[in-house]
Design a protein around this motif. Structure first.
Motif, PDB file in Angstrom:
ATOM      1  N   GLN A  77       0.828  -1.208   0.000  1.00 28.35           N
ATOM      2  CA  GLN A  77       0.000   0.000   0.000  1.00 28.35           C
ATOM      3  C   GLN A  77       0.862   1.257   0.000  1.00 28.35           C
ATOM      4  OE1 GLN A  77      -2.591  -0.276   3.389  1.00 28.35           O
ATOM      5  NE2 GLN A  77      -3.871  -1.871   2.494  1.00 28.35           N
ATOM      6  N   GLN A  80       2.258   1.764  -3.449  1.00 25.67           N
ATOM      7  CA  GLN A  80       1.228   2.284  -4.354  1.00 25.67           C
ATOM      8  C   GLN A  80       0.970   3.768  -4.092  1.00 25.67           C
ATOM      9  OE1 GLN A  80      -2.152  -0.259  -3.709  1.00 25.67           O
ATOM     10  NE2 GLN A  80      -1.313  -1.946  -4.929  1.00 25.67           N
ATOM     11  N   GLN A  81       0.942   4.159  -2.821  1.00 20.40           N
ATOM     12  CA  GLN A  81       0.718   5.566  -2.496  1.00 20.40           C
ATOM     13  C   GLN A  81       1.893   6.424  -2.960  1.00 20.40           C
ATOM     14  OE1 GLN A  81      -0.200   5.689   1.683  1.00 20.40           O
ATOM     15  NE2 GLN A  81      -2.309   5.030   1.363  1.00 20.40           N
ATOM     16  N   GLN A  83       3.799   5.807  -5.540  1.00 20.23           N
ATOM     17  CA  GLN A  83       3.644   5.914  -6.989  1.00 20.23           C
ATOM     18  C   GLN A  83       2.569   6.935  -7.338  1.00 20.23           C
ATOM     19  OE1 GLN A  83       2.837   1.916  -8.259  1.00 20.23           O
ATOM     20  NE2 GLN A  83       4.982   1.268  -8.112  1.00 20.23           N
ATOM     21  N   HIS A  84       1.486   6.921  -6.589  1.00 20.73           N
ATOM     22  CA  HIS A  84       0.399   7.868  -6.818  1.00 20.73           C
ATOM     23  C   HIS A  84       0.886   9.306  -6.581  1.00 20.73           C
ATOM     24  CE1 HIS A  84      -3.760   9.022  -7.301  1.00 20.73           C
ATOM     25  NE2 HIS A  84      -3.737   9.677  -6.155  1.00 20.73           N
ATOM     26  N   VAL A  87       2.967  10.434  -9.528  1.00 24.47           N
ATOM     27  CA  VAL A  87       2.125  10.782 -10.680  1.00 24.47           C
ATOM     28  C   VAL A  87       1.499  12.157 -10.473  1.00 24.47           C
ATOM     29  CG1 VAL A  87      -0.007  10.168 -11.889  1.00 24.47           C
ATOM     30  CG2 VAL A  87       1.669   8.402 -11.366  1.00 24.47           C
ATOM     31  N   LEU A  88       0.984  12.405  -9.272  1.00 29.16           N
ATOM     32  CA  LEU A  88       0.370  13.697  -8.988  1.00 29.16           C
ATOM     33  C   LEU A  88       1.387  14.833  -9.057  1.00 29.16           C
ATOM     34  CD1 LEU A  88      -2.072  12.805  -6.059  1.00 29.16           C
ATOM     35  CD2 LEU A  88      -2.641  13.289  -8.443  1.00 29.16           C
TER      36      LEU A  88
END
Length: 143
Positions: A77, A80-81, A83-84, A87-88
């Motif tokens: 998790q 994934q955060q 990576q998010h 991207v942002l």
């Protein structure tokens, strides 16, 4: 989220420590069985103690496995955060570059960092005096 990961790691370490101490105590009970028979404990009491220790050991092993699985899930998790967030951040930077006003402010900030004076920033960037003074004061303090 990070404190959860730290807390779970701490719990895993404690469980592993307890697991090894139980194994050591179980190992120390088995060789000393004959010596223990000479004392006040009977063979059935020692066997019962060994059974209880093995049951506790099995319980602890399953607990460690469960905690380990939870740690792996939390790491996934967290990945994934991260990576998010990347991207942002990329999207935000792209948006900043496409807005014409942001280019003017970026240029004004760069000029302040390079040592330009207030009048030069107003003239080159065509900013109102109040905005130029604000940028000048904010970014001059950082330099």
């Amino acid at each position: 989220m990070l404190w959860w990961l730290i807390a779970l790691t701490f719990v895993v370490v404690l469980l592993v420590y307890r697991l090894f101490t139980i194994e050591r105590s179980a190992d120390s009970v088995l060789p000393d069985l004959n010596a223990a028979l000479d004392t006040t404990k009977t063979e059935s009491q020692l066997t019962e103690q060994i059974i209880l220790l093995r049951a506790e050991l099995t319980e602890l092993r399953s607990g460690v496995i469960g905690v380990g699985q939870r740690v792996l899930e939390l790491e996934e998790q967290l990945s994934q955060q991260n990576q998010h967030i990347e991207v942002l951040t990329e999207r935000q930077q792209a948006l900043e570059m496409t807005e014409p006003e942001s280019k003017i402010y970026s240029r004004a900030m760069k000029m302040v960092q390079l040592g330009a004076d207030l009048d030069e920033i107003i003239r080159e960037c065509e900013l109102p005096r109040a905005e130029a003074e604000l940028l000048f004061n904010l970014h001059q303090q950082k330099s």
